[in-house]
Design a protein around this motif. Sequence first.
Motif, PDB file in Angstrom:
ATOM      1  N   TYR A   1     -16.641  -0.735  29.795  1.00 24.98           N
ATOM      2  CA  TYR A   1     -16.762  -1.709  28.746  1.00 24.98           C
ATOM      3  C   TYR A   1     -17.324  -1.006  27.951  1.00 24.98           C
ATOM      4  O   TYR A   1     -18.050   0.208  28.008  1.00 24.98           O
ATOM      5  CB  TYR A   1     -17.671  -2.836  29.199  1.00 24.98           C
ATOM      6  CG  TYR A   1     -18.960  -2.633  29.416  1.00 24.98           C
ATOM      7  CD1 TYR A   1     -20.120  -2.899  28.474  1.00 24.98           C
ATOM      8  CD2 TYR A   1     -19.350  -2.257  30.607  1.00 24.98           C
ATOM      9  CE1 TYR A   1     -21.311  -2.572  28.804  1.00 24.98           C
ATOM     10  CE2 TYR A   1     -20.829  -1.890  30.937  1.00 24.98           C
ATOM     11  CZ  TYR A   1     -21.802  -2.100  29.854  1.00 24.98           C
ATOM     12  OH  TYR A   1     -23.280  -2.025  29.890  1.00 24.98           O
ATOM     13  N   GLU A   2     -17.409  -1.558  26.541  1.00 27.30           N
ATOM     14  CA  GLU A   2     -18.004  -0.961  25.310  1.00 27.30           C
ATOM     15  C   GLU A   2     -18.662  -2.078  24.681  1.00 27.30           C
ATOM     16  O   GLU A   2     -18.204  -3.205  24.625  1.00 27.30           O
ATOM     17  CB  GLU A   2     -16.874  -0.194  24.456  1.00 27.30           C
ATOM     18  CG  GLU A   2     -16.026  -0.973  23.865  1.00 27.30           C
ATOM     19  CD  GLU A   2     -14.820  -0.237  22.912  1.00 27.30           C
ATOM     20  OE1 GLU A   2     -14.813   0.666  23.173  1.00 27.30           O
ATOM     21  OE2 GLU A   2     -13.845  -0.852  22.164  1.00 27.30           O
ATOM     22  N   ILE A   3     -19.685  -1.491  23.554  1.00 25.83           N
ATOM     23  CA  ILE A   3     -20.221  -2.347  22.711  1.00 25.83           C
ATOM     24  C   ILE A   3     -19.900  -1.913  21.318  1.00 25.83           C
ATOM     25  O   ILE A   3     -20.239  -0.943  20.989  1.00 25.83           O
ATOM     26  CB  ILE A   3     -21.817  -2.235  22.872  1.00 25.83           C
ATOM     27  CG1 ILE A   3     -22.372  -2.863  24.269  1.00 25.83           C
ATOM     28  CG2 ILE A   3     -22.535  -3.379  21.903  1.00 25.83           C
ATOM     29  CD1 ILE A   3     -23.697  -2.734  24.882  1.00 25.83           C
ATOM     30  N   ASP A   4     -19.545  -2.904  20.484  1.00 28.37           N
ATOM     31  CA  ASP A   4     -19.176  -2.572  19.026  1.00 28.37           C
ATOM     32  C   ASP A   4     -20.605  -2.438  18.408  1.00 28.37           C
ATOM     33  O   ASP A   4     -21.527  -3.514  18.293  1.00 28.37           O
ATOM     34  CB  ASP A   4     -18.486  -3.818  18.560  1.00 28.37           C
ATOM     35  CG  ASP A   4     -17.882  -3.426  17.110  1.00 28.37           C
ATOM     36  OD1 ASP A   4     -18.695  -2.827  16.360  1.00 28.37           O
ATOM     37  OD2 ASP A   4     -16.900  -3.885  16.881  1.00 28.37           O
ATOM     38  N   THR A   5     -20.842  -1.168  17.745  1.00 30.63           N
ATOM     39  CA  THR A   5     -22.125  -0.977  17.159  1.00 30.63           C
ATOM     40  C   THR A   5     -22.257  -1.777  15.851  1.00 30.63           C
ATOM     41  O   THR A   5     -23.549  -2.018  15.290  1.00 30.63           O
ATOM     42  CB  THR A   5     -22.134   0.195  16.848  1.00 30.63           C
ATOM     43  OG1 THR A   5     -21.248   0.974  16.159  1.00 30.63           O
ATOM     44  CG2 THR A   5     -22.336   1.096  18.222  1.00 30.63           C
ATOM     45  N   GLU A   6     -21.129  -2.494  15.358  1.00 31.67           N
ATOM     46  CA  GLU A   6     -21.320  -3.266  14.304  1.00 31.67           C
ATOM     47  C   GLU A   6     -21.425  -4.698  14.389  1.00 31.67           C
ATOM     48  O   GLU A   6     -22.447  -5.028  13.745  1.00 31.67           O
ATOM     49  CB  GLU A   6     -19.978  -3.042  13.316  1.00 31.67           C
ATOM     50  CG  GLU A   6     -19.883  -1.558  12.671  1.00 31.67           C
ATOM     51  CD  GLU A   6     -18.672  -1.613  11.866  1.00 31.67           C
ATOM     52  OE1 GLU A   6     -17.968  -2.547  11.400  1.00 31.67           O
ATOM     53  OE2 GLU A   6     -18.321  -0.522  11.277  1.00 31.67           O
ATOM     54  N   THR A   7     -20.812  -5.067  15.349  1.00 25.24           N
ATOM     55  CA  THR A   7     -21.123  -6.447  15.787  1.00 25.24           C
ATOM     56  C   THR A   7     -21.985  -6.927  16.886  1.00 25.24           C
ATOM     57  O   THR A   7     -22.509  -7.827  17.033  1.00 25.24           O
ATOM     58  CB  THR A   7     -19.639  -7.250  15.985  1.00 25.24           C
ATOM     59  OG1 THR A   7     -19.156  -6.788  17.228  1.00 25.24           O
ATOM     60  CG2 THR A   7     -18.907  -6.932  14.758  1.00 25.24           C
ATOM     61  N   GLY A   8     -22.236  -5.776  17.701  1.00 25.26           N
ATOM     62  CA  GLY A   8     -23.065  -5.853  18.922  1.00 25.26           C
ATOM     63  C   GLY A   8     -22.281  -6.647  20.250  1.00 25.26           C
ATOM     64  O   GLY A   8     -22.865  -6.869  21.174  1.00 25.26           O
ATOM     65  N   LEU A   9     -20.981  -6.990  19.822  1.00 23.65           N
ATOM     66  CA  LEU A   9     -20.326  -7.624  21.009  1.00 23.65           C
ATOM     67  C   LEU A   9     -19.912  -6.630  21.984  1.00 23.65           C
ATOM     68  O   LEU A   9     -19.328  -5.513  21.655  1.00 23.65           O
ATOM     69  CB  LEU A   9     -18.964  -8.185  20.183  1.00 23.65           C
ATOM     70  CG  LEU A   9     -19.490  -9.381  19.277  1.00 23.65           C
ATOM     71  CD1 LEU A   9     -17.986 -10.184  18.497  1.00 23.65           C
ATOM     72  CD2 LEU A   9     -20.212 -10.674  19.875  1.00 23.65           C
ATOM     73  N   THR A  10     -19.534  -7.199  23.238  1.00 29.40           N
ATOM     74  CA  THR A  10     -19.321  -6.536  24.331  1.00 29.40           C
ATOM     75  C   THR A  10     -17.663  -6.763  24.327  1.00 29.40           C
ATOM     76  O   THR A  10     -17.158  -7.874  24.357  1.00 29.40           O
ATOM     77  CB  THR A  10     -19.767  -6.841  25.600  1.00 29.40           C
ATOM     78  OG1 THR A  10     -21.234  -6.699  25.213  1.00 29.40           O
ATOM     79  CG2 THR A  10     -19.332  -5.930  26.661  1.00 29.40           C
ATOM     80  N   ARG A  11     -16.929  -5.583  24.971  1.00 29.72           N
ATOM     81  CA  ARG A  11     -15.660  -5.791  25.290  1.00 29.72           C
ATOM     82  C   ARG A  11     -15.255  -4.955  26.295  1.00 29.72           C
ATOM     83  O   ARG A  11     -15.613  -3.878  26.727  1.00 29.72           O
ATOM     84  CB  ARG A  11     -14.629  -5.277  23.982  1.00 29.72           C
ATOM     85  CG  ARG A  11     -13.400  -5.218  24.123  1.00 29.72           C
ATOM     86  CD  ARG A  11     -12.351  -4.759  23.012  1.00 29.72           C
ATOM     87  NE  ARG A  11     -12.505  -3.320  22.817  1.00 29.72           N
ATOM     88  CZ  ARG A  11     -11.414  -2.577  23.341  1.00 29.72           C
ATOM     89  NH1 ARG A  11     -10.556  -3.132  24.077  1.00 29.72           N
ATOM     90  NH2 ARG A  11     -11.514  -1.335  23.428  1.00 29.72           N
ATOM     91  N   ILE A  12     -14.383  -5.772  27.354  1.00 33.48           N
ATOM     92  CA  ILE A  12     -14.102  -5.018  28.422  1.00 33.48           C
ATOM     93  C   ILE A  12     -12.673  -3.881  28.141  1.00 33.48           C
ATOM     94  O   ILE A  12     -11.876  -4.447  27.610  1.00 33.48           O
ATOM     95  CB  ILE A  12     -13.376  -6.043  29.491  1.00 33.48           C
ATOM     96  CG1 ILE A  12     -14.614  -7.258  29.942  1.00 33.48           C
ATOM     97  CG2 ILE A  12     -12.959  -5.286  30.807  1.00 33.48           C
ATOM     98  CD1 ILE A  12     -15.791  -6.538  30.265  1.00 33.48           C
TER      99      ILE A  12
END
Length: 302
Positions: free
Chosen positions: A145-156
């Motif tokens: 998974y990764e975390i968007d550094t701009e929004t802080g949202l997590t994505r699988i």
Amino acid sequence: MTQQQSTQQPTQAAQPKNLPLLQKNITDSVMERVHEMEESGGLITPPNYSAANQIKAAFFVLQQVEDKQHRPALEVCDKASIANAILDMVVQGLSVSKKQGYFIVYGTKLEFQRSYFGTVALAKQCGMKGQPVANVIYQGDNFQYEIDTETGLTRIVKHEQKFENIDITKIRGAYAITVLPDESRQVTIMNIDQIRKAWGQGATKGNSPAHQNFTDEMCKKTVIGRACKMIINSSDDAYLFDGKRDEMDTDNAKEQRQAAADQPRTVIGEDTAYEEVKDEATDPAPQPAANNGNLFNEEAPY
């Protein structure tokens, strides 16, 4: 109760002799308080929720509730706490007959505790789209998974799982995906240590038969509970103002509801264990949960 009787699982709790009068007094008291709160703008129930029907259904369910010594809750608990527990259910717009919560005896007090199903139902009332989806991560899974550094949202990014990896003794964690009211997707991830700590908040500390035998399903419920908690706690009262219901309202009712929108709401505390409590209903915690405001006078006759 004799020693022999106490070792047997009762089929039905013995009820007070004045049960019909007790039922009328308690249900009438709760309905009166609900009407008072609705008229003052302190309470708005969700569309298609019948407080009267749910109060009556709750009392019938309550007749089967016992404490740890198999004593009927209607005899053990004081009437004010019984009325408060039923009102707590109504304030949240839930149904105990649909297993959306349970009545639990703590000494001489009765409390309503929201269940997993109740948490999901409340999240849907608050605007969650569809049903939450959860998956378990096992040892050997290729999970990224990764975390968007701009929004802080997590994505699988990836979750590849082989059939032979499925083993409840090798669970690494779980994640849930929910769709928010604005159609965006929310990903909630918990590792197994976080999950077990959540279970530790419950009466059985995660050692119930359900946790031991269906660990994967309990992990899913726990992570879904956390995901729904964010939706519930961050919501406003917009879901109470259903457009279809407004079309059926009189102008006076619309004005009352509009005025009520600016009034403070009665808020009931959330559960923290994120687990099913049905198997724990007669096993009180060492300390009763704090009463979230005494909504009824302890000295009032019922």
